[in-house]
Design a protein around this motif. Structure first.
Motif, PDB file in Angstrom:
ATOM      1  N   HIS A  40       0.813  -1.219   0.000  1.00  0.00           N
ATOM      2  CA  HIS A  40       0.000   0.000   0.000  1.00  0.00           C
ATOM      3  C   HIS A  40       0.846   1.268   0.000  1.00  0.00           C
ATOM      4  CE1 HIS A  40       0.382   0.521   4.460  1.00  0.00           C
ATOM      5  NE2 HIS A  40       0.351  -0.789   4.504  1.00  0.00           N
ATOM      6  N   GLU A 234      -9.279   6.085   6.902  1.00  0.00           N
ATOM      7  CA  GLU A 234      -8.309   5.004   7.087  1.00  0.00           C
ATOM      8  C   GLU A 234      -8.349   4.468   8.511  1.00  0.00           C
ATOM      9  OE1 GLU A 234      -5.558   2.258   5.648  1.00  0.00           O
ATOM     10  OE2 GLU A 234      -6.919   3.652   4.654  1.00  0.00           O
ATOM     11  N   ARG A 237     -11.198   2.134   8.553  1.00  0.00           N
ATOM     12  CA  ARG A 237     -10.913   0.894   7.808  1.00  0.00           C
ATOM     13  C   ARG A 237     -10.022  -0.039   8.606  1.00  0.00           C
ATOM     14  NH1 ARG A 237      -7.477  -1.542   4.073  1.00  0.00           N
ATOM     15  NH2 ARG A 237      -5.831  -0.014   4.419  1.00  0.00           N
ATOM     16  N   GLN A 238      -9.056   0.529   9.343  1.00  0.00           N
ATOM     17  CA  GLN A 238      -8.129  -0.291  10.119  1.00  0.00           C
ATOM     18  C   GLN A 238      -8.592  -0.505  11.565  1.00  0.00           C
ATOM     19  OE1 GLN A 238      -3.936   0.385   9.747  1.00  0.00           O
ATOM     20  NE2 GLN A 238      -4.092   1.286   7.707  1.00  0.00           N
ATOM     21  N   HIS A 239      -9.822  -0.112  11.856  1.00  0.00           N
ATOM     22  CA  HIS A 239     -10.399  -0.315  13.196  1.00  0.00           C
ATOM     23  C   HIS A 239      -9.531   0.324  14.273  1.00  0.00           C
ATOM     24  CE1 HIS A 239     -13.486  -3.212  11.802  1.00  0.00           C
ATOM     25  NE2 HIS A 239     -12.580  -3.476  10.874  1.00  0.00           N
ATOM     26  N   TYR A 240      -9.054   1.537  13.962  1.00  0.00           N
ATOM     27  CA  TYR A 240      -8.209   2.259  14.915  1.00  0.00           C
ATOM     28  C   TYR A 240      -9.042   2.692  16.115  1.00  0.00           C
ATOM     29  CZ  TYR A 240      -4.352   5.304  16.360  1.00  0.00           C
ATOM     30  OH  TYR A 240      -3.311   5.887  17.050  1.00  0.00           O
ATOM     31  N   ASN A 308      -8.016  -7.252  15.773  1.00  0.00           N
ATOM     32  CA  ASN A 308      -9.291  -6.791  15.221  1.00  0.00           C
ATOM     33  C   ASN A 308      -9.446  -7.348  13.809  1.00  0.00           C
ATOM     34  OD1 ASN A 308      -7.887  -5.017  13.355  1.00  0.00           O
ATOM     35  ND2 ASN A 308      -7.617  -3.555  15.040  1.00  0.00           N
ATOM     36  N   PRO A 309     -10.563  -7.065  13.123  1.00  0.00           N
ATOM     37  CA  PRO A 309     -10.746  -7.630  11.780  1.00  0.00           C
ATOM     38  C   PRO A 309      -9.670  -7.235  10.781  1.00  0.00           C
ATOM     39  CG  PRO A 309     -12.842  -6.870  12.641  1.00  0.00           C
ATOM     40  CD  PRO A 309     -11.789  -6.412  13.618  1.00  0.00           C
ATOM     41  N   TYR A 310      -8.970  -6.104  11.010  1.00  0.00           N
ATOM     42  CA  TYR A 310      -7.918  -5.677  10.092  1.00  0.00           C
ATOM     43  C   TYR A 310      -6.570  -6.265  10.477  1.00  0.00           C
ATOM     44  CZ  TYR A 310      -4.658  -2.729   7.518  1.00  0.00           C
ATOM     45  OH  TYR A 310      -3.647  -2.283   6.697  1.00  0.00           O
ATOM     46  N   PHE A 311      -6.240  -6.221  11.767  1.00  0.00           N
ATOM     47  CA  PHE A 311      -4.917  -6.659  12.222  1.00  0.00           C
ATOM     48  C   PHE A 311      -5.063  -7.958  13.004  1.00  0.00           C
ATOM     49  CE2 PHE A 311      -1.090  -6.719  14.821  1.00  0.00           C
ATOM     50  CZ  PHE A 311      -0.121  -6.367  13.898  1.00  0.00           C
ATOM     51  N   THR A 312      -4.554  -9.046  12.426  1.00  0.00           N
ATOM     52  CA  THR A 312      -4.760 -10.373  13.017  1.00  0.00           C
ATOM     53  C   THR A 312      -3.452 -11.077  13.375  1.00  0.00           C
ATOM     54  OG1 THR A 312      -4.840 -11.367  10.800  1.00  0.00           O
ATOM     55  CG2 THR A 312      -6.930 -10.675  11.769  1.00  0.00           C
TER      56      THR A 312
END
Length: 411
Positions: A40, A234, A237-240, A308-312
């Motif tokens: 990205h 963003e 999107r990244q569930h910050y 989270n759903p973005y960072f696994t």
């Protein structure tokens, strides 16, 4: 202490050019496949290349979490040399070399210390990764190192400007002007015998401190533009987690990373263990307080990675992953992190409240608000700490107020 002679500098520069050429060939001329965040980062940089100066509307919504200067510079670069990932890697490769060149330029005459400090930087695996791949960290570190050198030399306007540029690369670079301010303010307070009136007078006489206040405040326009720590789309999107949640476990882990990649190598390479043991024996109250802080973090806010759903990815970083790979998990792992943090605290407190101590403390505190934990977030801290070790005789043993070692614990 005298700096390296020109001939010595030249020899060191030539040597490291040779080392970097070996890396360049070894990594297939930096033409290997895209690596992790490069997917990205590369796309974002190509979008930035459409603008000389991006419009506010784009800066408000670009698809990254860190401040945009590296993508702007990368965009200018590929407009000159072509929009390939190899060209962008060459850019960060050159930035990495420039950082080492600054170490060489500022090195005291004793060359052994230069070898130790440069080796210390390279023992951190993320320095190599950020050298051969297109990551934003080298931009921030180069500006930060330049700002630190300028601060030590008393060129405060240049220092503040370079630190603003570092913050425009990574938001958490605000830790460094804060560390400078803490060093100056606390230093004056202690040198004036804890007198608030005398300390205030001393602070008002140091008008250059306003430069570092402005550098710290330079994060505010970005915050106002985004309405938060990063572009809102963003972050979503990244569930910050944009709440006021604070993760003491990240402080624990980042301190352990500094201990593992800086304190332990420094002890082994520079034989400083006796200094730390003497501090513990002669400052038992402070040592117990450090143990209580560490024990609290281990027991009540252990180091656990964001999920989270973005960072696994389940690991906190390479240090964490290495421990898990050899079977060290759960409570034993947290205790090891705690022991490493205790070692780091003792190392920095043993020298008094100087600039190195504040760099460690402020960075650790700020990383408790990070979205996730990662070894790489401590890389700027470790680079600056090794640089300060390199130049401690050059700057700090001269009659100067930059970094007096106020021995407030040795009582």
């Amino acid at each position: 202490m005298k700096a390296l002679a020109s001939s010595q500098r030249f020899k060191f520069i030539v040597f490291f050019i040779f080392i970097y050429l070996i890396m360049f060939v070894f990594k297939d001329k930096l033409n290997v496949t895209l690596y992790q965040d490069e997917f990205h980062f590369f796309e974002t940089t190509k979008k930035f290349s459409n603008y000389i100066i991006p419009p506010i509307s784009y800066l408000e919504h670009y698809p990254e979490l860190n401040t945009p200067l590296p993508f702007m510079i990368g965009g200018w670069w590929i407009n000159l040399w072509g929009d390939t990932i190899q060209n962008l890697r060459i850019l960060t490769f050159l930035l990495s070399f420039a950082i080492i060149a600054l170490f060489i330029w500022e090195s005291p005459k004793e060359s052994n210390k230069l070898w130790i400090c440069v080796l210390g930087v390279w023992l951190f695996p993320n320095y190599y990764l950020c050298t051969v791949y297109y990551y934003t960290d080298m931009f921030a570190i180069l500006f930060l190192l330049g700002g630190t050198i300028s601060y030590l030399q008393g060129r405060h306007f240049l220092s503040g400007f370079l630190m603003v540029l570092a913050i425009c690369c990574r938001q958490y670079m605000i830790a460094f002007p804060i560390a400078i301010l803490a060093n100056e303010v606390v230093g004056i307070f202690l040198s004036q015998g804890y007198s608030l009136k005398k300390s205030l007078k001393g602070l008002l006489s140091k008008k250059y401190l306003m430069v570092y206040i402005l550098a710290f405040l330079s994060i505010i326009p970005w915050f106002l533009l985004w309405g938060g720590f990063a572009p809102a789309d963003e972050m979503k999107r990244q569930h910050y987690d944009s709440t006021l949640t604070y993760k003491g476990g990240f402080v624990l882990y980042s301190s352990a990373v500094v201990a593992f990649y800086f304190v332990i190598p420094e002890i082994l390479l520079m034989r400083k263990i006796n200094v730390l043991l003497h501090f513990v024996r002669s400052n038992r109250v402070v040592s117990v307080l450090c143990l209580l802080v560490v024990g609290f973090l281990v027991c009540f806010t252990p180091a656990v990675q964001t999920y989270n759903p973005y960072f696994t990815w389940k690991f906190l970083g390479y240090l964490d992953m290495g421990l898990v790979k050899i079977g060290v998990t759960e409570l034993i792992k947290q205790i090891i992190f705690g022991l490493l943090m205790f070692l780091a605290l003792i190392r920095f407190l043993s020298g008094g409240l100087n600039i190195s101590t504040w760099v460690f403390i402020i960075n650790g505190i700020l990383l408790g608000k990070a979205q996730l934990s990662w070894d790489k977030y401590s890389l700027p801290t470790v680079v600056i700490l090794w640089f300060l070790v390199l130049v401690e005789e050059k700057y700090f043993n001269q009659p100067s107020n930059l970094d007096k070692k106020y021995e407030i614990f040795h009582v």
